[in-house]
Design an enzyme around this catalytic site. Sequence first.
Site, PDB file in Angstrom:
ATOM      1  N   TYR A 118       0.818  -1.074  -0.038  1.00  0.00           N
ATOM      2  CA  TYR A 118      -0.017   0.078  -0.063  1.00  0.00           C
ATOM      3  C   TYR A 118       0.906   1.320   0.078  1.00  0.00           C
ATOM      4  O   TYR A 118       1.784   1.224   0.757  1.00  0.00           O
ATOM      5  CB  TYR A 118      -0.872  -0.112   1.329  1.00  0.00           C
ATOM      6  N   GLU A 206      -3.633   7.331  -4.234  1.00  0.00           N
ATOM      7  CA  GLU A 206      -3.443   6.070  -3.358  1.00  0.00           C
ATOM      8  C   GLU A 206      -3.474   5.190  -4.090  1.00  0.00           C
ATOM      9  O   GLU A 206      -4.096   4.961  -5.284  1.00  0.00           O
ATOM     10  CB  GLU A 206      -4.651   6.043  -2.503  1.00  0.00           C
TER      11      GLU A 206
END
Length: 396
Positions: A118, A206
Amino acid sequence: MNLHEYQAKSILRKFGVETPLGFTADNPEQAVTAAKEIQRLTGSDKWAVKAQIHAGGRGKGGGVKIAKTLDEISIFSRAIIGMQLITPQTPPEGKKVNKILIEQNIFYPGESEPQEFYLSILLNRSLGRNIVMYSPKGGMSIEQVAEETPEFIFTEEIDPKTGILPFQSRRIAFNLGLSGQAFKSMVNFTQALYKAYIGADCQLIEINPVMKTSDNKIMAADAKVTIDNNALMRHPDIAEMRDVTEEDPSEVEAGEYNLNYVKLNGNVGCMVNGAGLAMATMDIIKLSGGDPANFLDVGGSANAQRVEQAFRIILKDPNVKAILINIFGGIVRCDRVANGIVDAYKNIGEIRVPIVVRLQGTNAEEAKTIIDNSGLKVFSAITLKEAAELIGNVLK
């Protein structure tokens, strides 16, 4: 402004961020053609079929499928295009899928196991700096990771004067447990991603997951990008990517009249001039026992036309049980606003909810007289406290 995944990746690629090869499709025939082209260019015999909506968690709602044959490309495309996709980030009724993205499969066999990470870049307002937030627990909700295993959440503060420095990119790669070619690829990836964040005036990038392939490439397997609306004048090409079908219709309509409107879930409609006053008004509504149904700033030129349009937008919300108008007459005269309210009320016709009007500032007394003598179902107030009490009373 939010972007679709395929739009976000097109921007990232301009800054050297590596992404899987993919093409969009509006129907199953285009999807099959796209899959054949990907196979020709990459040799991939598997493909990802991904719904394009402004929401995360698409896979959990059936909006992402892995196709192993061209027949499955067709089957999955027919199932996804036109569906109402419901995810944890959509309204209860979901969002209609109008377009899909066909991408090469990047979970191919090789010398090492694929890994998912992530990584996001955003502004930490309390620090006044951008931060890179990252975790070796990719492919999961970052909120879940933070709650269950916070030790796997890392951050890197970025000085805006220098941007992300090489040692910071190396530290990110090290904390993700990478080595060798994958380490070098991650260093290059984070440098390029930060350039994209700054260069495209993003509020958020993101990537979940960031993919380490079996041959140690680092790719953005997914991409969520939000652009700063105030910077769109510098990026006309990005501004053209706006998809109004993904936005709240009332907010789109308000934008056409230069009204700053954000729909909320409460029962009291707000019409205010000035963002700070609007926030205070929302607070006082909450304290009075109500819930704000919207943020609406009519700006400094609250003329009759703008007031009428603001009324119409607020009244489209079936949850609104009362409206509070709170205007400070600095640039705009209160009596002019009062006349605008009366004219708007008459033009719209019978308004089904009570209205509380609080006007303070230039010609406030004249404005109160206009409201009181209008004969309309409008309650006038002098202080904000009095307006809040009136709202509390009409909601009972």
